[in-house]
Design a protein around this motif. Structure first.
Motif, short mmCIF file in Angstrom:
data_model
loop_
_atom_site.label_atom_id
_atom_site.label_comp_id
_atom_site.label_asym_id
_atom_site.label_seq_id
_atom_site.Cartn_x
_atom_site.Cartn_y
_atom_site.Cartn_z
N VAL A 216 32.94 -27.23 29.92
CA VAL A 216 34.14 -26.51 30.33
C VAL A 216 34.14 -25.12 29.71
O VAL A 216 34.00 -24.99 28.48
CB VAL A 216 35.43 -27.25 29.92
CG1 VAL A 216 36.66 -26.47 30.41
CG2 VAL A 216 35.45 -28.67 30.45
N VAL A 218 36.32 -22.33 28.57
CA VAL A 218 37.74 -22.19 28.24
C VAL A 218 38.19 -20.74 28.37
O VAL A 218 39.21 -20.44 28.98
CB VAL A 218 38.01 -22.71 26.82
CG1 VAL A 218 39.50 -22.58 26.48
CG2 VAL A 218 37.56 -24.17 26.70
N PHE A 222 43.64 -21.04 27.50
CA PHE A 222 43.51 -22.39 26.94
C PHE A 222 44.56 -23.27 27.61
O PHE A 222 45.66 -23.47 27.09
CB PHE A 222 43.71 -22.34 25.42
CG PHE A 222 43.35 -23.62 24.72
CD1 PHE A 222 42.08 -23.79 24.17
CD2 PHE A 222 44.26 -24.65 24.59
CE1 PHE A 222 41.74 -24.96 23.51
CE2 PHE A 222 43.94 -25.81 23.93
CZ PHE A 222 42.68 -25.98 23.38
N ASN A 226 44.35 -27.96 32.81
CA ASN A 226 43.17 -27.59 33.58
C ASN A 226 41.88 -28.10 32.94
O ASN A 226 40.97 -28.57 33.62
CB ASN A 226 43.11 -26.06 33.73
CG ASN A 226 41.96 -25.60 34.59
OD1 ASN A 226 41.82 -26.01 35.73
ND2 ASN A 226 41.11 -24.76 34.02
N ILE A 227 41.80 -28.01 31.60
CA ILE A 227 40.60 -28.48 30.90
C ILE A 227 40.42 -29.98 31.10
O ILE A 227 39.32 -30.47 31.39
CB ILE A 227 40.69 -28.14 29.40
CG1 ILE A 227 40.65 -26.62 29.19
CG2 ILE A 227 39.54 -28.80 28.63
CD1 ILE A 227 40.94 -26.19 27.77
N THR A 228 41.52 -30.73 30.97
CA THR A 228 41.45 -32.18 31.13
C THR A 228 41.09 -32.55 32.57
O THR A 228 40.30 -33.48 32.81
CB THR A 228 42.79 -32.83 30.73
OG1 THR A 228 43.19 -32.37 29.43
CG2 THR A 228 42.67 -34.35 30.70
N THR A 230 39.28 -30.75 34.61
CA THR A 230 37.86 -30.43 34.78
C THR A 230 36.98 -31.53 34.21
O THR A 230 35.98 -31.92 34.82
CB THR A 230 37.53 -29.09 34.09
OG1 THR A 230 38.35 -28.05 34.63
CG2 THR A 230 36.06 -28.73 34.28
N LEU A 265 32.88 -27.14 24.93
CA LEU A 265 34.00 -26.23 25.20
C LEU A 265 33.52 -24.83 24.87
O LEU A 265 33.44 -24.45 23.69
CB LEU A 265 35.22 -26.62 24.36
CG LEU A 265 35.81 -28.01 24.64
CD1 LEU A 265 36.91 -28.35 23.64
CD2 LEU A 265 36.33 -28.10 26.07
N ILE A 268 36.00 -20.42 23.21
CA ILE A 268 37.41 -20.66 22.88
C ILE A 268 37.96 -19.49 22.07
O ILE A 268 37.35 -19.05 21.10
CB ILE A 268 37.58 -21.97 22.07
CG1 ILE A 268 37.23 -23.18 22.94
CG2 ILE A 268 39.01 -22.10 21.56
CD1 ILE A 268 37.47 -24.51 22.26
N LEU A 279 44.90 -31.31 22.88
CA LEU A 279 43.77 -31.39 23.79
C LEU A 279 42.81 -32.52 23.42
O LEU A 279 42.30 -33.24 24.30
CB LEU A 279 43.01 -30.06 23.80
CG LEU A 279 41.74 -30.01 24.65
CD1 LEU A 279 42.08 -30.15 26.13
CD2 LEU A 279 40.96 -28.74 24.40
#
Length: 488
Positions: A216, A218, A222, A226-228, A230, A265, A268, A279
């Motif tokens: 991902v 980032v 952050f 959206n990160i979860t 993906t 990640l 960041i 997260l």
């Protein structure tokens, strides 16, 4: 007798004016005409370089950009009127009435019709206003000290919404007591953090060591939701998008239960410890996380078991990378005429491999020693690093791009960081924007392919490490594109 509309004499001048503006605006036109341009490309180059240090120059360029869009609207009006007159002429010629054939077309809805007279009056007013604005802009240019020289960011974001409360508990209160192992890779922009993470992520042994893996990017935003999402899509392509962070994390925890999972990640910036703890809540024993960041505080917040600090390259290694891209050789042994100036340029890189790659690619086809000297002596090297980490070498590599590639690159600022794209996809978008129009024999797709390959050769695009048929922009190249695109 053929009656020409009055505005036909204005069209070449408008096209000449417009063709001098598109290098900054990213706009283009299908025609061009000879004559001295109002804003020579050399002056625009000077303005582009000077705007970095002078707010007044930046405002002038912004106004010039708005001006170019207004000229674009006028050209659209001309094109529409021309098409309308051609259609009327075709209809008149198709008529079988002998009486109508005796009447000139211009008197039956052509150039001297009421509609045409109204159009003519409207265009006279618009062109007069455009001329006044052009003269005013030229006066401002002179007052800003934009002399002729010889030379070849992103929209502000709104306030980030507060993260929703979640039902899962975070176990990282006592140095990774939840069994999650976090490693961080630290270094300045262009140092090779992402490249190192890619080497690990794509290593064959990784596939054997983990049941699942996910990457991902980032970057600046952050967004835990959206990160979860993906991550879930990487585990299950049919996973339905959900905006409830709690539901997303519950699903993720279920899917990873008893699984060995590698998560990268990349890039960041968020320094909030509370955002990080929310997260990572779904992850438990068996999960390994690699974080790349430029900020030491981020490395501290993620409770890294180990932080890897990437140091600057040695002069010898940086020189080798530069030679590979500039000369297709590992050293200057076979190109002694460039050895001294090449070593001087490399000292400007401050040990950054991305700088060596970018400037090496810029000089790849340049055999003129004086052009190498121009690169070395450029004032851009002395500019401070941009707040987003944009290094002078990237500004310089953009500065020396030809105008048609500048607008193509600026257009690519629409893509989010780490977005993977196909060559055909970009070419079609450029073509839709009118960027692939030229007097040269190469047209359309062929011209787009040439432009695309030129940007690949310049290291602005690079092949994806995950799919060799796709391409990606380095995050600093993306920053560069956003900087030059401004708020377009």
């Amino acid at each position: 007798m053929l009656f020409l509309p009055f505005w036909s004499c204005y069209l070449p001048s408008c096209l000449t004016l417009y063709s001098t503006l598109w290098p900054i605006t990213g706009k283009s036109t299908s025609n061009s005409s000879c004559g001295n341009p109002y804003y020579p490309r050399s002056k625009l180059n000077h303005a582009e370089e000077k705007q970095i240090k002078d707010e007044g120059v930046k405002n002038w360029l912004d106004d010039l950009q708005d001006f170019a869009y207004d000229v674009d609207d006028i050209l659209d009006d001309f094109a529409y009127q021309e098409l309308r007159l051609k259609l009327q002429k075709t209809r008149a010629q198709a008529s079988t009435s002998k009486v109508q054939k005796l009447i000139p077309t211009c008197c039956t809805g052509g150039y001297f019709s009421p509609i045409s007279f109204m159009f003519n009056a409207k265009m006279i007013s618009k062109i007069t206003a455009i001329t006044d604005r052009l003269n005013s802009s030229n006066t401002r240019r002179s007052s800003l000290g934009l002399s002729e020289i010889m030379s070849q960011g992103a929209t502000s974001k709104g306030k980030k919404p507060r993260l929703q409360p979640i039902s899962l508990m975070d176990g990282a209160v006592d140095n990774n007591s939840d069994g999650v192992c976090v490693l961080s890779i630290l270094g300045t922009g262009g140092m090779g953090k992402t490249t190192l993470a890619q080497l690990v992520y794509n290593d064959p042994s990784i596939k054997e060591s983990f049941d699942h893996k996910s990457w991902v990017c980032v970057a600046d935003d952050f967004d835990a939701v959206n990160i979860t999402q993906t991550i879930l899509r990487s585990l299950d392509a049919d996973s339905r998008d959900e905006n409830d962070l709690n539901l997303l994390q519950v699903k993720l925890k279920e899917k990873l239960s008893g699984k060995r999972f590698l998560l990268v990640l990349d890039d960041i910036w968020n320094e909030s410890y509370s955002d990080w703890t929310i997260l990572r809540a779904p992850f438990a024993a068996g999960t390994k996380i690699i974080v790349t960041t430029r900020l030491e505080k981020v490395s501290s917040n993620v409770d890294s078991v180990k932080a890897f600090y990437l140091d600057k390259l040695s002069h010898h290694d940086c020189l080798s990378i530069f030679a590979q891209h500039a000369l297709k050789a590992r050293s200057f042994a076979g190109h002694l005429q460039f050895k001294e100036i090449g070593e001087n340029i490399v000292r400007r890189f401050n040990g950054l491999p991305l700088a060596a790659k970018a400037i090496g690619s810029l000089l790849r086809t340049v055999q003129d020693h004086s052009e190498w000297e121009k690169v070395y002596e450029s004032e851009i090297w002395d500019l401070p690093e941009d707040p987003c980490g944009l290094i002078p070498a990237l500004r310089l590599s953009y500065h020396y791009l030809p105008p048609h590639l500048k607008r193509c690159l600026a257009y690519c600022s629409i893509f989010p960081k780490d977005y993977e794209f196909e060559e055909e996809e970009i070419i079609l978008l450029w073509r839709a924007e009118g960027f692939l129009q030229s007097k040269a024999k190469i047209q359309g797709k062929g011209l787009g392919k040439q432009y695309f390959q030129d940007l690949v050769a310049g290291s602005f695009f690079q092949r994806s490490s995950k799919d060799k048929s796709r391409f990606v922009m380095h995050d600093l190249m993306n920053d560069s594109a956003q900087l030059v695109a401004g708020e377009i």
